[in-house]
Scaffold this motif. Structure first.
Motif, PDB file in Angstrom:
ATOM      1  N   TYR A 111      -3.060  10.155  -6.925  1.00  0.00           N
ATOM      2  CA  TYR A 111      -4.262  10.133  -7.763  1.00  0.00           C
ATOM      3  C   TYR A 111      -4.574  11.496  -8.389  1.00  0.00           C
ATOM      4  CZ  TYR A 111      -5.256   5.367  -6.401  1.00  0.00           C
ATOM      5  OH  TYR A 111      -5.184   4.003  -6.235  1.00  0.00           O
ATOM      6  N   GLU A 136      -8.902   4.153 -12.294  1.00  0.00           N
ATOM      7  CA  GLU A 136     -10.289   4.623 -12.191  1.00  0.00           C
ATOM      8  C   GLU A 136     -10.465   5.696 -11.125  1.00  0.00           C
ATOM      9  OE1 GLU A 136     -10.059   0.557 -13.865  1.00  0.00           O
ATOM     10  OE2 GLU A 136      -9.250   1.515 -12.069  1.00  0.00           O
ATOM     11  N   CYS A 137      -9.487   5.836 -10.228  1.00  0.00           N
ATOM     12  CA  CYS A 137      -9.593   6.818  -9.142  1.00  0.00           C
ATOM     13  C   CYS A 137      -8.845   8.117  -9.444  1.00  0.00           C
ATOM     14  CB  CYS A 137      -9.059   6.219  -7.841  1.00  0.00           C
ATOM     15  SG  CYS A 137      -9.973   4.765  -7.277  1.00  0.00           S
ATOM     16  N   PHE A 140      -9.621  12.286  -8.522  1.00  0.00           N
ATOM     17  CA  PHE A 140     -10.638  12.369  -7.471  1.00  0.00           C
ATOM     18  C   PHE A 140      -9.952  12.552  -6.124  1.00  0.00           C
ATOM     19  CE2 PHE A 140     -13.554  10.456  -4.335  1.00  0.00           C
ATOM     20  CZ  PHE A 140     -14.687  11.212  -4.590  1.00  0.00           C
ATOM     21  N   TRP A 147      -8.001   9.067   2.322  1.00  0.00           N
ATOM     22  CA  TRP A 147      -8.310   7.839   1.592  1.00  0.00           C
ATOM     23  C   TRP A 147      -8.389   6.653   2.552  1.00  0.00           C
ATOM     24  CZ3 TRP A 147      -8.698   7.480  -3.925  1.00  0.00           C
ATOM     25  CH2 TRP A 147      -8.516   8.697  -4.583  1.00  0.00           C
ATOM     26  N   ASP A 286     -11.125  -4.045  -3.241  1.00  0.00           N
ATOM     27  CA  ASP A 286     -11.322  -3.182  -4.412  1.00  0.00           C
ATOM     28  C   ASP A 286     -11.829  -3.942  -5.636  1.00  0.00           C
ATOM     29  OD1 ASP A 286     -10.448  -1.002  -2.997  1.00  0.00           O
ATOM     30  OD2 ASP A 286      -8.467  -0.905  -3.930  1.00  0.00           O
ATOM     31  N   ILE A 306     -18.827   2.840  -7.746  1.00  0.00           N
ATOM     32  CA  ILE A 306     -17.724   3.766  -8.016  1.00  0.00           C
ATOM     33  C   ILE A 306     -18.252   5.047  -8.672  1.00  0.00           C
ATOM     34  CG2 ILE A 306     -15.603   4.108  -9.346  1.00  0.00           C
ATOM     35  CD1 ILE A 306     -15.207   2.300  -6.928  1.00  0.00           C
ATOM     36  N   TRP A 309     -19.744   7.121  -5.975  1.00  0.00           N
ATOM     37  CA  TRP A 309     -18.679   7.669  -5.126  1.00  0.00           C
ATOM     38  C   TRP A 309     -18.001   8.860  -5.805  1.00  0.00           C
ATOM     39  CZ3 TRP A 309     -13.135   6.433  -5.922  1.00  0.00           C
ATOM     40  CH2 TRP A 309     -12.313   6.897  -4.883  1.00  0.00           C
ATOM     41  N   LYS A 310     -17.669   8.705  -7.091  1.00  0.00           N
ATOM     42  CA  LYS A 310     -16.991   9.788  -7.805  1.00  0.00           C
ATOM     43  C   LYS A 310     -17.927  10.971  -8.072  1.00  0.00           C
ATOM     44  CE  LYS A 310     -13.647   8.931 -10.665  1.00  0.00           C
ATOM     45  NZ  LYS A 310     -12.805   8.468 -11.789  1.00  0.00           N
ATOM     46  N   ALA A 319     -11.381   4.319   1.138  1.00  0.00           N
ATOM     47  CA  ALA A 319     -11.620   4.672  -0.255  1.00  0.00           C
ATOM     48  C   ALA A 319     -10.962   3.661  -1.185  1.00  0.00           C
ATOM     49  CB  ALA A 319     -11.065   6.064  -0.538  1.00  0.00           C
ATOM     50  N   GLY A 321      -8.637   2.263  -3.920  1.00  0.00           N
ATOM     51  CA  GLY A 321      -7.331   2.770  -4.342  1.00  0.00           C
ATOM     52  C   GLY A 321      -6.387   3.089  -3.211  1.00  0.00           C
TER      53      GLY A 321
END
Length: 485
Positions: A111, A136-137, A140, A147, A286, A306, A309-310, A319, A321
């Protein structure tokens, strides 16, 4: 007598308790002597006591059938425990810690910098076609670079007693509540054996889970707000969700109980108003966790989670992903992943695995499919598999076509003859095949349960241990022979 070990046959198999006909392994001697002294009446009373305890404690699992829909069933439990010597377990524990450390480094790399791809160790094509890699991850990294905070790796022995990792479960692994409840049942049924043996405890798991979740909280406060996010009462593992929340003193919530406000923080709706949430132990897949980002029609998740989280305002375990490494094709690369990130040889070996996206390996699988177990990359629970030696010629042909249509989605392995353990059938014992799912918690440190969930195929000769497909379970005793009195 109900149990005569001389009649217990394990020819050509590795049995967890019995070495040869009538001869228990040293650490199983006291247990086997005890069982040998039981009458048929004693056995029936012990089984009834176990069934009563399971009923009183409400231990159930949910299955889905075409005829009956979803129904709750009592947990299928065998009263003969599985024993493992602590000296052997220490090495297994080392191997599991090594494995999850490398897998978390692998996920974090994918990632972010993707060095393992740039260095040619892991093919970019594998990632491109991964169903569980979430764009999307990208960019990060969670706290401590972890994870997969909770992992359930499935272990098996072959007929020579060698331990292999069969697969890694890094998304929302289940079963730990049954491990804990199995121990509660056994303490009621065999209290004498707990005085006889030094059995390593497992009941500290909920406190270890709570501590791990608390330390990944973005707010460094004395008592962070931790919640367990469940899809609801109709989920097959709902018993476990409720059990773990209760054991940790955490709130059990569904998606509609949570809301993300304009400050990108997650709040729980309470009778006293909104209360900020720090950590979410999520048991929702997910794709359904955030309708803003993934499945827009999902009612199971929380819009904006999300984003929160980010922004670093809430921790999610596992997590989103993390399932990129919970892929049976990625599994084939784990020994290389361990070597790449840790510079070490894998302590626990993989089962030999053929990747169907590789032309030579695919041709071998197609030619030898009758002797292979074929697995789709991202299914779980034993679904979508081909057990070659037990399948028909038409099923072999069906899977040949599936492999040719989508080679990336399949791997194949030789069919291992799993180890066995004595299992109660009526008032007698017969060998039944089994596996083991230990649970690994990763935060600042890594902790492995002392044992795990032993799943047993209750059908004679079957290798399928999943409870949804006729399997049951046993308590798993890691016994400290040096600490025995």
């Amino acid at each position: 007598m109900a149990i005569r070990w001389g009649n217990y046959r394990v020819k050509g198999l590795h049995d967890e308790l019995i070495q040869t006909a009538g001869k228990p392994r040293p650490y199983a001697q006291d247990l086997c002597d005890y069982l040998k002294g039981l009458s048929d009446k004693d056995v029936n009373e012990l089984k009834a006591a176990a069934e009563s305890a399971i009923h009183v404690m409400g231990i159930t699992f949910r299955v889905y059938t075409e005829e009956e829909g979803s129904i709750d069933r009592a947990w299928p439990f065998d009263i003969v425990p599985r024993l493992i010597d602590k000296s052997e377990w220490i090495e297994i524990e080392r191997g599991l810690k090594q494995r999850i450390k490398a897998l978390n480094m692998f996920i974090d790399d994918l990632y972010n910098d993707q060095k393992i791809i740039k260095d040619g160790v892991f093919p970019a094509s594998m990632l491109k076609k991964s169903k569980n890699f979430l764009e999307e991850c990208r960019g990060f990294s969670p706290a401590h670079g972890v994870w997969a905070h909770i992992c359930g790796s499935d272990l098996v022995r072959d007929n020579k007693g060698k331990v292999y990792v069969l697969e890694d479960n890094l998304r929302v692994p289940s079963g730990v509540s049954y491990m804990l409840e199995n121990r509660h049942v056994m303490k009621r049924v065999f209290p004498e054996m707990f005085e006889k043996y030094s059995i390593m405890p497992v009941d500290d798991y909920p406190s270890q889970l709570y501590d791990m979740l608390a330390e990944i909280s973005p707010r460094k406060i004395e008592e962070p707000e931790i919640v367990v996010l469940t899809p609801g009462i109709y989920n097959s593992a709902y018993f476990e969700h409720a059990y773990l929340a209760q054991q940790m003193g955490a709130e059990l919530v569904i998606g509609s109980d949570l809301v993300v406000e304009d400050d990108d923080c997650v709040y729980m709706r309470t009778i006293n108003g909104l209360s900020r949430v720090d950590v979410i132990y999520r048991r929702v897949d997910d794709w359904f966790i955030d309708p803003e980002v993934f499945e827009p029609d999902s009612l199971l998740g929380v819009p904006g989670i999300i984003r929160a989280w980010k922004a670093g305002n809430v921790a999610l375990a596992n997590a989103p992903g993390s399932g990129v490494a919970d892929d049976k094709v990625v599994y084939a690369y784990v020994p290389k992943i361990i070597q790449y990130y840790l510079g070490e040889e894998a302590i626990l070996p993989n089962v030999p695995t053929y990747k169907c996206n590789n032309k030579e390996e695919r041709e071998y699988v197609l030619e030898n499919i009758a002797d292979m177990v074929v697995k789709p990359a991202n299914e779980s629970g034993g679904y979508g598999m081909l057990m070659g030696p037990h399948a028909s010629a038409s099923e072999h042909e069906k899977f040949r076509k599936l492999i040719i249509q989508d080679p990336r989605n399949y791997v194949a392995q030789p069919m291992l003859t799993l180890s066995t353990a004595p299992t109660m059938v009526g008032t007698k014992v017969e060998p039944r095949h089994l596996d083991l799912r230990p649970f690994i918690l990763s935060g600042k440190e890594v902790n492995v349960t002392m044992g795990g969930l032993t799943r047993v195929a209750l059908v004679k000769g079957s290798m399928v241990v999943n409870s949804s497909q006729g399997g049951g379970s046993k308590d798993t005793w890691i016994v400290d022979m040096e600490g025995d009195q």
